[in-house]
Design an enzyme around this catalytic site. Structure first.
Site, short mmCIF file in Angstrom:
data_model
loop_
_atom_site.label_atom_id
_atom_site.label_comp_id
_atom_site.label_asym_id
_atom_site.label_seq_id
_atom_site.Cartn_x
_atom_site.Cartn_y
_atom_site.Cartn_z
N HIS A 37 0.87 -1.19 0.00
CA HIS A 37 0.00 0.00 0.00
C HIS A 37 0.90 1.23 0.00
CE1 HIS A 37 -3.21 2.80 1.05
NE2 HIS A 37 -4.04 1.84 0.70
N ASP A 41 -7.72 -5.63 0.13
CA ASP A 41 -8.20 -6.59 -0.88
C ASP A 41 -7.80 -8.03 -0.59
OD1 ASP A 41 -7.53 -3.92 -3.00
OD2 ASP A 41 -9.53 -4.78 -2.68
C1 SDX Z 1 -6.30 -0.35 -3.03
O1 SDX Z 1 -4.55 4.23 -2.30
C2 SDX Z 1 -5.49 3.60 -1.65
O2 SDX Z 1 -5.88 3.98 -0.57
C3 SDX Z 1 -6.06 2.39 -2.38
C4 SDX Z 1 -7.04 1.56 -1.56
C5 SDX Z 1 -8.34 2.30 -1.30
O3 SDX Z 1 -9.03 1.95 -0.32
O4 SDX Z 1 -8.73 3.10 -2.17
O5 SDX Z 1 -6.45 1.21 -0.32
C6 SDX Z 1 -7.43 0.29 -2.31
O6 SDX Z 1 -6.11 -0.07 -4.18
C7 SDX Z 1 -5.38 -1.28 -2.27
C8 SDX Z 1 -4.20 -1.79 -3.15
C9 SDX Z 1 -4.72 -2.94 -4.04
N1 SDX Z 1 -3.70 -3.33 -5.00
C10 SDX Z 1 -3.01 -4.48 -4.87
O7 SDX Z 1 -3.13 -5.26 -3.92
C11 SDX Z 1 -2.04 -4.75 -6.01
C12 SDX Z 1 -0.70 -5.22 -5.47
N2 SDX Z 1 -0.02 -4.10 -4.79
C13 SDX Z 1 0.93 -3.33 -5.54
O8 SDX Z 1 0.66 -3.20 -6.89
C14 SDX Z 1 1.37 -2.07 -4.80
O9 SDX Z 1 1.70 -2.44 -3.53
C15 SDX Z 1 0.44 -0.88 -4.74
C16 SDX Z 1 -0.08 -0.50 -6.08
C17 SDX Z 1 -0.68 -1.16 -3.83
C18 SDX Z 1 1.22 0.27 -4.16
O10 SDX Z 1 2.19 0.61 -5.11
P1 SDX Z 1 3.36 1.59 -4.77
O11 SDX Z 1 3.11 2.37 -3.53
O12 SDX Z 1 3.64 2.32 -6.04
O13 SDX Z 1 4.54 0.64 -4.37
P2 SDX Z 1 5.79 0.46 -5.23
O14 SDX Z 1 5.37 -0.08 -6.56
O15 SDX Z 1 6.55 1.73 -5.18
O16 SDX Z 1 6.55 -0.72 -4.47
C19 SDX Z 1 7.64 -0.48 -3.63
C20 SDX Z 1 8.48 -1.78 -3.74
C21 SDX Z 1 8.88 -2.11 -5.17
O17 SDX Z 1 10.05 -2.90 -5.07
P3 SDX Z 1 11.48 -2.20 -5.49
O18 SDX Z 1 11.34 -1.76 -6.94
O19 SDX Z 1 11.64 -1.02 -4.55
O20 SDX Z 1 12.50 -3.27 -5.30
O21 SDX Z 1 7.65 -2.89 -3.30
C22 SDX Z 1 7.45 -3.77 -4.40
C23 SDX Z 1 7.78 -3.01 -5.66
O22 SDX Z 1 8.22 -3.91 -6.67
N3 SDX Z 1 6.04 -4.14 -4.33
C24 SDX Z 1 5.57 -5.37 -4.52
C25 SDX Z 1 4.20 -5.30 -4.31
N4 SDX Z 1 3.85 -4.04 -4.00
C26 SDX Z 1 5.00 -3.32 -4.04
N5 SDX Z 1 6.22 -6.51 -4.83
C27 SDX Z 1 5.43 -7.60 -4.94
N6 SDX Z 1 4.09 -7.62 -4.74
C28 SDX Z 1 3.44 -6.49 -4.43
N7 SDX Z 1 2.14 -6.50 -4.22
#
Ligand code: SDX
Length: 393
Positions: free
Chosen positions: A271, A328
């Site tokens: 998140h 989720d």
């Molecule tokens: C919702 O914003 C809100 O409030 C949204 C929400 C709401 O109520 O409206 O809370 C609802 O959308 C919840 C999120 C649902 N999405 C998912 O579950 C999809 C999986 N999660 C990721 O796609 C991600 O964690 C996000 C989209 C939720 C957040 O993305 P960010 O903040 O842009 O995180 P990031 O991509 O900058 O990640 C930081 C690091 C990265 O690694 P490095 O490049 O630094 O090595 O963490 C890794 C990412 O690759 N990473 C993940 C990951 N989420 C982040 N690696 C594997 N699996 C994941 N789920």
């Protein structure tokens, strides 16, 4: 240098804005709607009184609750012409595409003059959108499976009425149980708002141009559809099913995520704001447990979800990136137990989030000092160059 652009230049120049609706502390895992902790609302409040809290700023007293209930009941049904749209969608139309299209179409029926002029008109439009988003979702499902569209009933709660419109038939009423009605109500409360997430920011962006409530909410539905946002609740179940069907063990799946040669993510984890835990995930995990026990249901996907969570939280790859279950990760287990079809999971999120979108639309629209959101950029394209006639290109 692009130069720093300050907050008082308006929202999108810095990607942040001021709001009085929802407070989140990502480090401490705090979520409050108008100052009230989400844990108290999930335990004690109905979805509709939570909607009134978000939209009007306070929990309703008895008279306010009765008046809004009347508006919801009187505006829950769909105009015959609206129902005709369902026959025009192809059978494989995604429920989110139907929902966003129907909310746009609803505007022509609810707001023939394309905008309302006073608080009374806003209350009516807010009630109509909250009531009809639910009716559209259920009617879209009934149309898809070829069953008659069911009308809402006056004597049922919001959650019970949705289940009635989804699963009753003209000759047989669907009998829900208190556990299921409570679980669905709590699901909706937990999804009602969440500060400046992607879809709510979209609603605020559209609202800032002066667009009407329906146009802004329809844009929010489309932003929510993405699998990184509201679409994640479907993607979590697809991930757990993939593991359950024996294609991958939880450990193998996590290894694939860590390997990063493919764009496989651990859906339902991570998140942008919560860095230790998502309070909604904590509530939903307990609720999934108690609901399945009360219904004497065993869902292998719940066991797999627990194992995936346990392995991920013990793994430095995820811990070092501060990745934890979000809203989720467990919500789909509850929707499955209720009997909601998988392709409607994100629609359920949209039904829950509608009051939050309405509240944010109003906050932007009521702010006389509000300027149109106008994001800036860092330009990385070609510097100035001459136009060439085609013969020289
Ligand atoms: C919702 O914003 C809100 O409030 C949204 C929400 C709401 O109520 O409206 O809370 C609802 O959308 C919840 C999120 C649902 N999405 C998912 O579950 C999809 C999986 N999660 C990721 O796609 C991600 O964690 C996000 C989209 C939720 C957040 O993305 P960010 O903040 O842009 O995180 P990031 O991509 O900058 O990640 C930081 C690091 C990265 O690694 P490095 O490049 O630094 O090595 O963490 C890794 C990412 O690759 N990473 C993940 C990951 N989420 C982040 N690696 C594997 N699996 C994941 N789920």
């Amino acid at each position: 240098s692009t130069g720093l652009i300050t907050l008082d230049d308006g929202y999108a120049n810095t990607g942040s804005c001021t709001s009085a609706i929802t407070f989140i502390d990502g480090e401490k895992g705090i979520l409050r709607y108008r100052g009230i902790p989400i844990e108290d609302l999930a335990k004690n409040s109905s979805f509709i009184e939570t909607a009134e809290l978000l939209i009007f700023g306070d929990l309703p007293n008895a008279d306010e609750r009765a008046e809004f209930r009347y508006l919801l009941s009187e505006n829950s049904w769909l105009h015959r012409d609206m129902r005709n749209h369902f026959d025009a969608f192809p059978k494989n139309a995604h429920p989110m595409s139907i929902l966003s299209a129907m909310i746009s179409a609803l505007q022509s029926h609810d707001l023939p003059e394309h905008r309302f002029t006073d608080e009374k008109g806003f209350r009516l439009a807010a009630a109509s959108l909250i009531a009809k988003t639910r009716t559209i979702a259920a009617a879209s499902y009934k149309s898809h499976i070829g069953q008659p569209i069911m009308f809402p009933r006056y004597d049922l709660s919001y959650a019970e009425n949705f289940l009635h419109m989804m699963f009753s038939m003209p000759y047989r009423d669907f009998e829900t149980t208190p556990e299921v009605a409570h679980a669905l109500n709590m699901f909706l409360v937990l999804h009602a708002d969440h500060e400046q997430n992607c879809s709510t920011s979209t609603v605020r962006m559209v609202a800032s141009s002066g667009a009407n409530l329906y146009a802004s909410v329809s844009a929010g539905v489309n932003a929510l559809w993405g699998r990184l946002h509201g679409g994640a609740n479907m993607a979590v179940i697809e991930m757990l099913q993939q593991i359950h069907e024996g294609k991958l063990t939880p450990k193998k799946y996590l290894d694939l995520v860590k390997d990063r040669r493919s764009d496989i993510k651990l859906m339902g984890f991570g998140h942008r704001v919560y860095r230790n835990f998502d309070p909604r995930a904590v509530i939903l995990k307990d609720a999934a447990d108690s609901m399945l026990n009360a219904m004497h249901i065993t869902d292998p996907l719940l066991d797999i979800a627990r194992e995936v969570e346990q392995l991920a939280l013990a793994d430095d790859y995820f811990a070092s990136r501060r990745l934890y279950p979000n809203v989720d990760f467990y919500s789909g287990i509850i929707l499955r137990a209720i009997g909601i079809p998988l392709d409607m999971f994100t629609v359920m999120f949209a039904i829950g989030r509608t009051p939050g979108w309405i509240a944010h639309w109003k906050e932007v629209t009521d702010n006389a000092a509000q300027r149109i959101y106008r994001p800036r950029q860092i330009y990385v394209g070609p510097t100035e160059r001459a136009w060439l006639p085609r013969s020289e290109r």
